[in-house]
Design a protein around this motif. Structure first.
Motif, PDB file in Angstrom:
ATOM      1  N   ILE A 205      44.577  42.786  30.316  1.00 35.82           N
ATOM      2  CA  ILE A 205      45.495  43.492  31.210  1.00 35.82           C
ATOM      3  C   ILE A 205      46.940  43.181  30.835  1.00 35.82           C
ATOM      4  N   LYS A 206      47.194  41.917  30.552  1.00 35.76           N
ATOM      5  CA  LYS A 206      48.551  41.524  30.162  1.00 35.76           C
ATOM      6  C   LYS A 206      48.943  42.194  28.846  1.00 35.76           C
ATOM      7  N   THR A 207      48.019  42.193  27.883  1.00 37.52           N
ATOM      8  CA  THR A 207      48.323  42.832  26.603  1.00 37.52           C
ATOM      9  C   THR A 207      48.570  44.324  26.808  1.00 37.52           C
ATOM     10  N   MET A 208      47.764  44.923  27.667  1.00 32.99           N
ATOM     11  CA  MET A 208      47.951  46.334  27.976  1.00 32.99           C
ATOM     12  C   MET A 208      49.369  46.566  28.491  1.00 32.99           C
ATOM     13  N   LYS A 209      49.783  45.703  29.410  1.00 33.26           N
ATOM     14  CA  LYS A 209      51.077  45.880  30.072  1.00 33.26           C
ATOM     15  C   LYS A 209      52.243  45.626  29.115  1.00 33.26           C
ATOM     16  N   LYS A 210      52.138  44.556  28.356  1.00 29.72           N
ATOM     17  CA  LYS A 210      53.287  44.132  27.548  1.00 29.72           C
ATOM     18  C   LYS A 210      53.352  44.818  26.185  1.00 29.72           C
ATOM     19  N   ILE A 211      52.190  45.183  25.657  1.00 27.50           N
ATOM     20  CA  ILE A 211      52.158  45.650  24.269  1.00 27.50           C
ATOM     21  C   ILE A 211      51.704  47.109  24.157  1.00 27.50           C
ATOM     22  N   ILE A 212      50.577  47.414  24.764  1.00 27.26           N
ATOM     23  CA  ILE A 212      49.977  48.733  24.523  1.00 27.26           C
ATOM     24  C   ILE A 212      50.739  49.840  25.258  1.00 27.26           C
ATOM     25  N   LEU A 213      50.932  49.678  26.554  1.00 27.99           N
ATOM     26  CA  LEU A 213      51.575  50.748  27.322  1.00 27.99           C
ATOM     27  C   LEU A 213      52.996  51.067  26.837  1.00 27.99           C
ATOM     28  N   PRO A 214      53.819  50.029  26.549  1.00 30.27           N
ATOM     29  CA  PRO A 214      55.152  50.372  26.050  1.00 30.27           C
ATOM     30  C   PRO A 214      55.108  51.214  24.772  1.00 30.27           C
ATOM     31  N   GLN A 215      54.080  51.000  23.942  1.00 27.11           N
ATOM     32  CA  GLN A 215      53.971  51.806  22.729  1.00 27.11           C
ATOM     33  C   GLN A 215      53.367  53.171  23.028  1.00 27.11           C
ATOM     34  N   ALA A 216      52.434  53.189  23.990  1.00 29.10           N
ATOM     35  CA  ALA A 216      51.759  54.446  24.314  1.00 29.10           C
ATOM     36  C   ALA A 216      52.728  55.427  24.972  1.00 29.10           C
ATOM     37  N   ILE A 217      53.634  54.889  25.776  1.00 30.98           N
ATOM     38  CA  ILE A 217      54.477  55.761  26.603  1.00 30.98           C
ATOM     39  C   ILE A 217      55.254  56.757  25.746  1.00 30.98           C
ATOM     40  N   LYS A 218      55.654  56.292  24.557  1.00 31.83           N
ATOM     41  CA  LYS A 218      56.422  57.180  23.689  1.00 31.83           C
ATOM     42  C   LYS A 218      55.610  58.400  23.259  1.00 31.83           C
ATOM     43  N   ASN A 219      54.321  58.171  23.034  1.00 36.85           N
ATOM     44  CA  ASN A 219      53.473  59.282  22.620  1.00 36.85           C
ATOM     45  C   ASN A 219      53.135  60.186  23.798  1.00 36.85           C
ATOM     46  N   VAL A 220      53.275  59.643  25.005  1.00 38.86           N
ATOM     47  CA  VAL A 220      52.791  60.354  26.182  1.00 38.86           C
ATOM     48  C   VAL A 220      53.876  61.213  26.832  1.00 38.86           C
ATOM     49  N   ILE A 221      55.132  60.770  26.701  1.00 32.07           N
ATOM     50  CA  ILE A 221      56.225  61.458  27.397  1.00 32.07           C
ATOM     51  C   ILE A 221      56.258  62.975  27.142  1.00 32.07           C
ATOM     52  N   PRO A 222      56.169  63.445  25.892  1.00 29.21           N
ATOM     53  CA  PRO A 222      56.224  64.898  25.690  1.00 29.21           C
ATOM     54  C   PRO A 222      55.096  65.630  26.427  1.00 29.21           C
ATOM     55  N   ALA A 223      53.899  65.061  26.376  1.00 31.25           N
ATOM     56  CA  ALA A 223      52.759  65.698  27.035  1.00 31.25           C
ATOM     57  C   ALA A 223      52.948  65.736  28.546  1.00 31.25           C
ATOM     58  N   ILE A 224      53.484  64.662  29.096  1.00 28.06           N
ATOM     59  CA  ILE A 224      53.737  64.619  30.544  1.00 28.06           C
ATOM     60  C   ILE A 224      54.791  65.654  30.904  1.00 28.06           C
ATOM     61  N   GLY A 225      55.824  65.750  30.078  1.00 26.34           N
ATOM     62  CA  GLY A 225      56.867  66.749  30.301  1.00 26.34           C
ATOM     63  C   GLY A 225      56.270  68.143  30.368  1.00 26.34           C
ATOM     64  N   ASN A 226      55.404  68.458  29.419  1.00 26.99           N
ATOM     65  CA  ASN A 226      54.756  69.764  29.418  1.00 26.99           C
ATOM     66  C   ASN A 226      53.931  69.972  30.674  1.00 26.99           C
ATOM     67  N   GLU A 227      53.273  68.918  31.103  1.00 27.98           N
ATOM     68  CA  GLU A 227      52.427  69.022  32.289  1.00 27.98           C
ATOM     69  C   GLU A 227      53.275  69.321  33.526  1.00 27.98           C
ATOM     70  N   VAL A 228      54.436  68.682  33.618  1.00 31.82           N
ATOM     71  CA  VAL A 228      55.325  68.928  34.761  1.00 31.82           C
ATOM     72  C   VAL A 228      55.777  70.389  34.761  1.00 31.82           C
ATOM     73  N   ILE A 229      56.134  70.893  33.585  1.00 29.13           N
ATOM     74  CA  ILE A 229      56.579  72.285  33.479  1.00 29.13           C
ATOM     75  C   ILE A 229      55.445  73.239  33.869  1.00 29.13           C
ATOM     76  N   ALA A 230      54.268  72.945  33.359  1.00 24.69           N
ATOM     77  CA  ALA A 230      53.116  73.795  33.686  1.00 24.69           C
ATOM     78  C   ALA A 230      52.874  73.794  35.192  1.00 24.69           C
ATOM     79  N   LEU A 231      53.005  72.622  35.779  1.00 24.32           N
ATOM     80  CA  LEU A 231      52.746  72.501  37.220  1.00 24.32           C
ATOM     81  C   LEU A 231      53.782  73.295  38.022  1.00 24.32           C
ATOM     82  N   LEU A 232      55.032  73.173  37.615  1.00 23.09           N
ATOM     83  CA  LEU A 232      56.099  73.913  38.303  1.00 23.09           C
ATOM     84  C   LEU A 232      55.760  75.411  38.334  1.00 23.09           C
ATOM     85  N   LYS A 233      55.321  75.926  37.207  1.00 23.05           N
ATOM     86  CA  LYS A 233      55.024  77.354  37.124  1.00 23.05           C
ATOM     87  C   LYS A 233      53.751  77.695  37.895  1.00 23.05           C
ATOM     88  N   GLU A 234      52.788  76.745  37.846  1.00 21.05           N
ATOM     89  CA  GLU A 234      51.516  76.994  38.540  1.00 21.05           C
ATOM     90  C   GLU A 234      51.698  77.126  40.051  1.00 21.05           C
TER      91      GLU A 234
END
Ligand SMILES: Nc1ncnc2c1ncn2[C@@H]1O[C@H](COP(=O)(O)OP(=O)(O)OP(=O)(O)O)[C@@H](O)[C@H]1O
Ligand SMILES: [Mg+2]
Lengths: 301, 235
Positions: free
Chosen positions: B138-167
């Protein structure tokens, strides 16, 4: 008591594929073990079973006489003797020895159906002997083929994260220790860089001192130079050689035979998931007995 | 020319202006709360799915999560909306909450897949290095994995927010009347359309509002992404 690592009858299956076929190995404090063997023979798997990056399918691992793997009841005659299956076999007029052998050879124990006494004896054994793997891991360093420095942290943060998070040191002490080690390997000027800005040799040397920051009792090296450009192999090997002069116990998987000969107190040859031969570098390299080892050596040297 | 006359009429009529404003704010509000629900739910589901790979104790939660994502990604939102509003939460005065919940839960299913993919895209050696040092998963997830994952995830989340707004424009399918919180931008435009007997101008106005929000949001995401990549200086 002087054994720091005991590997007892470890088998490892990946699905149906038996990769380790009963490995027994005792390692004394301060020993420098080099493990050699052909690709796919199970060297990495064995090393990774020691700190449970892989879970042994059966058998046990001990660290400083504490069980750090799951318990394997077949390794404990006194526990088997508490089982209902054992009682049943004895009542069928089997001798004690026969009953034990029958149970071990056929894996007859049913984890939940062996009765209270059996369960309690396991519980008692674990109570007296079990060491949580995360605690053990903080004392067993691991160096990977691909370095695995934390990409989102600077060099200094890589070195201090674990000691500080695990409350082994406060931030200042950890930083002091990390700085000393960086100075020792001549990379102090890189302390604020991110790993992507370093060469492979630099990354690997920092990965090594990242483990050292934990004051480990044992260090495991899984082909630490295999992913390096040839001109960087030397710097990593010389750092490792430097470590051999300390009391640190080292277990090294490598294809660098000259290095093995120089530093090993014991060389172990693995083939087909079994330790086929072990001895001093002279014994193994100069007088190999196993024909496959002879063949292997003729190819790599 | 009718189009421009209509435009002027809408802009100069306080009642129509208020419809647009009310609808716009409701659309933003519903989207915002649904996004928050979606992010929280999506994050939880992603974490459960990731940890379930090595942890047998999570087998049942994992199955539930899998059913959830499969069902919500495999059926139309409009249908989910009907079920939420008219079946699951057919409680008087509860409609807007049912609507928000529906969009949030639907969004969570997509977000969880993005986050999971982001976590999986981080090199497995990072987790191994963390736990080898004695850190918990859990600690490794928090300190190491998630901070690296977030960069890959932000664009997809952005798209999801836009899709939701239109939906959210489909809210009117479950009925939305002026003065209630379900009166969204799309419904505002159609209310005005009926009043002035023409769809073109009101629709264009609503479209502009959607476009401006999407554009601004895309811009913000871009800046945010740049910041994230700057702060770790690598790549
Ligand atoms: N996670 C895994 N899943 C399935 N099979 C695996 C896994 N890890 C290793 N194996 C298999 O186990 C066998 C032994 O692998 P291992 O990595 O231990 O070999 P090795 O001796 O370290 O080889 P090398 O010198 O190439 O590193 C190989 O056949 C490999 O395909
Ligand atoms: Mg290997």
């Amino acid at each position: 008591m002087t054994n720091i690592i005991d590997i007892k009858n470890v088998h490892k299956y990946f699905k149906q594929n038996e990769v380790l076929k009963g490995v027994n190995l005792s390692i004394k404090k301060g020993e420098k073990i080099v493990i050699i063997g052909a690709s796919g023979s199970g060297k990495s798997t064995l090393l990774r079973c020691i700190n449970r990056l892989e879970e042994p399918t059966c058998g046990e691992i001990y660290f400083n006489d504490k069980l750090i793997s799951e318990i394997d009841p077949y390794e404990h005659d006194d526990i088997i003797k508490k089982s209902k299956t054992y009682a049943r076999l004895l009542s069928n007029n089997m001798s004690e020895e026969e009953a034990l052998d029958t149970i071990k050879n056929n894996h007859l124990l049913k984890p939940i159906k062996e009765g209270k006494e059996y369960k309690n004896s396991i519980k008692k054994y674990l109570n007296d002997n079990y060491l949580d793997i995360t605690v053990a891991r903080s004392k067993i360093g691991m160096v990977f083929q691909h370095f695995n420095l934390f990409n989102n942290l600077t060099v200094l943060e890589n070195l201090t994260l674990a000691p500080v998070e695990l409350k082994l040191m406060n931030k200042e002490d950890a930083t002091k220790k990390a700085t000393e080690l960086l100075k020792r390997i001549g990379l102090l000027d890189k302390k604020d860089e991110y790993p992507s800005k370093l060469s492979g040799g630099q990354e690997q040397r920092i990965a090594i001192i990242r483990s050292l920051c934990m004051n480990p009792d044992v260090m495991l090296f899984d082909e630490p130079t295999s992913a390096l450009d040839p001109e960087m192999v030397g710097e990593v090997l010389s750092l490792m050689e430097e470590l051999t002069s300390s009391g640190l116990t080292m277990i090294i998987v490598t294809h660098e035979m000259a290095f093995a000969r120089k530093v090993a107190s014991k060389v172990i040859y693995i083939d087909n998931g079994i330790i086929q031969e072990e001895g001093t570098p002279e014994e193994v390299f100069d007088n190999p007995k196993n024909p496959r080892l002879k063949d292997f050596l003729s190819k790599v040297i | 020319m009718k189009f421009f006359q209509d435009l002027v009429e809408i802009i100069t009529t306080a009642e129509y202006r208020n419809y647009i404003l009310e609808g716009f704010l409701n659309t933003l509000g519903i989207t915002f709360i649904a996004v928050v629900i979606g992010l929280v739910l999506g994050f939880l589901v992603a974490i459960i799915k990731v940890f379930a790979r090595a942890n047998k104790a999570l087998a049942i939660p994992n199955t539930i999560c899998n059913i959830y994502t499969t069902v919500f990604r495999g059926t139309p939102v409009a249908l989910q909306l009907f079920i939420f509003v008219f079946a699951l939460f057919a409680i008087p005065g509860f409609k807007v909450y049912a609507v928000i919940l529906c969009f949030g839960v639907n969004s969570g299913a997509y977000v969880s897949e993005s986050i999971r993919a982001g976590i999986m895209s981080v090199d497995g050696g990072q987790m191994e290095a963390g736990i080898s040092l004695g850190l918990s998963e859990i600690k490794t997830m928090k300190k190491i994995i998630l901070p690296q994952a977030i960069k890959n995830v932000i664009p997809a989340i952005g798209n999801e927010v836009i899709a939701l707004l239109k939906e959210t424009a489909i809210i009117s399918m479950v009925g939305s009347t002026v003065g209630t919180l379900t009166f969204d931008l799309n419904q505002a435009s159609s209310t005005i359309s009926y009043a002035i007997s023409d769809f073109f101008a009101p629709s264009i106005i609503a479209a502009l509002f959607y476009l401006v929000v999407v554009y601004l949001f895309t811009f913000l995401i871009k800046i945010f992404e740049k910041e994230l990549h700057k702060s770790d200086k690598h790549n």
